[in-house]
Design an enzyme around this catalytic site. Sequence first.
Site, PDB file in Angstrom:
ATOM      1  N   TYR A 121      -1.652   0.327  10.051  1.00 22.68           N
ATOM      2  CA  TYR A 121      -1.913  -0.399   8.810  1.00 22.68           C
ATOM      3  C   TYR A 121      -0.704  -0.306   7.886  1.00 22.68           C
ATOM      4  O   TYR A 121      -0.169  -1.315   7.419  1.00 22.68           O
ATOM      5  CB  TYR A 121      -3.162   0.159   8.130  1.00 22.68           C
ATOM      6  CG  TYR A 121      -3.339  -0.303   6.713  1.00 22.68           C
ATOM      7  CD1 TYR A 121      -3.450  -1.661   6.413  1.00 22.68           C
ATOM      8  CD2 TYR A 121      -3.395   0.627   5.664  1.00 22.68           C
ATOM      9  CE1 TYR A 121      -3.612  -2.088   5.095  1.00 22.68           C
ATOM     10  CE2 TYR A 121      -3.563   0.203   4.367  1.00 22.68           C
ATOM     11  CZ  TYR A 121      -3.666  -1.154   4.076  1.00 22.68           C
ATOM     12  OH  TYR A 121      -3.812  -1.570   2.775  1.00 22.68           O
ATOM     13  N   THR A 171       0.820  -1.209   0.000  1.00 21.27           N
ATOM     14  CA  THR A 171       0.000   0.000   0.000  1.00 21.27           C
ATOM     15  C   THR A 171       0.853   1.259   0.000  1.00 21.27           C
ATOM     16  O   THR A 171       1.978   1.275   0.512  1.00 21.27           O
ATOM     17  CB  THR A 171      -0.905   0.020   1.244  1.00 21.27           C
ATOM     18  OG1 THR A 171      -1.571   1.281   1.355  1.00 21.27           O
ATOM     19  CG2 THR A 171      -0.098  -0.196   2.512  1.00 21.27           C
TER      20      THR A 171
END
Length: 349
Positions: free
Chosen positions: A163, A139
């Site tokens: 995250y 990501t």
Amino acid sequence: MQTQKVPGARHDGTAPRKGGITMAKVLVTGGAGYIGSHACKALARAGFTPVAFDNLSTGWAEAVKYGPLVVGDLMDRAAVAAAIAEHQPVAVMHFAALSLVGESMKDPGLYWRVNVGGALNLIGAAAEAGIRYFVFSSTCATYGDQDGVMLTEDTPQYPINAYGGSKRAIEDILRDFGAACGLEHVIFRYFNVAGADPEGELGEQHRPETHLIPLMLDAVAGRRPALTVFGDDYPTPDGTCVRDYVHVSDLVAAHVLGLRWLMDGKGSRVFNLGSGRGFSVREVIGESRAVTNREVPVVQGARRPGDAAALVSASTRAIEELGWQPRHSALREMIAHAWAWAQKPEYRR
């Protein structure tokens, strides 16, 4: 490390072929989810047999249409090893992860335990089975907030939420396994994924939904009272967050190209995936009006912890080296495909 025994495989470990079509199996973790199900379709079209491995906590069994489904959890190392032993995949595509930024800020231990622990079980089991090829869904959150610069694969990674931190840690694990036992890997750091299968077979339906475009379209359709815009005082032209959006079908096409890259012996590599243009939340809302001919009910909310002001990708490497083209990633087309999916009876909230 021994090369995995794939029936009919060539000496270099690449996939067997029948009539010029690749017949090898690929283990797709999160294969019942939004991106994973689209990846299974892309793999099947490319001649692979996708084997979806999913605990169905956020995915849908009905989305698994292109190969077998194994219901299992990455936290269960024995279940992962059993799935690999049964199906003997030549490669792994790893999508399964917790991915809510806000939740990761409130409960970072959950993200480190599930994302990193699950990935370590998977990577370890794959390496022990002799699997040579691993494609990882990372990501842009690994970059953190870089003051609006165009992000390249060489941009330093300073994640600002758990995250992004967990995904960066998995990248490090893959590099270590690559050095130790030859597990070749392609890492894709991608930006905001949007849209739906242009043929209408698959779409986005998270449980719960947190992504801007489906939340916006739910508000347009009356499925929720309004869209909440989180923050209007960011250092961007209109004060709202700026993001780069990439169509899910373009994204998974890159994953198939990444697998081919590995099977062609080109070695481990990192690629960004995005359209190369950022849109603010208010710009996305404006495009929605053009697609749906309806107003978007909006309420203004406070900033969310962990949100960067602007994240925009430079995807030159993927275009030049993989031959990737983001064919469907114009913002209006992504919203149009998402809106078409939201009208289908399969769509649910």
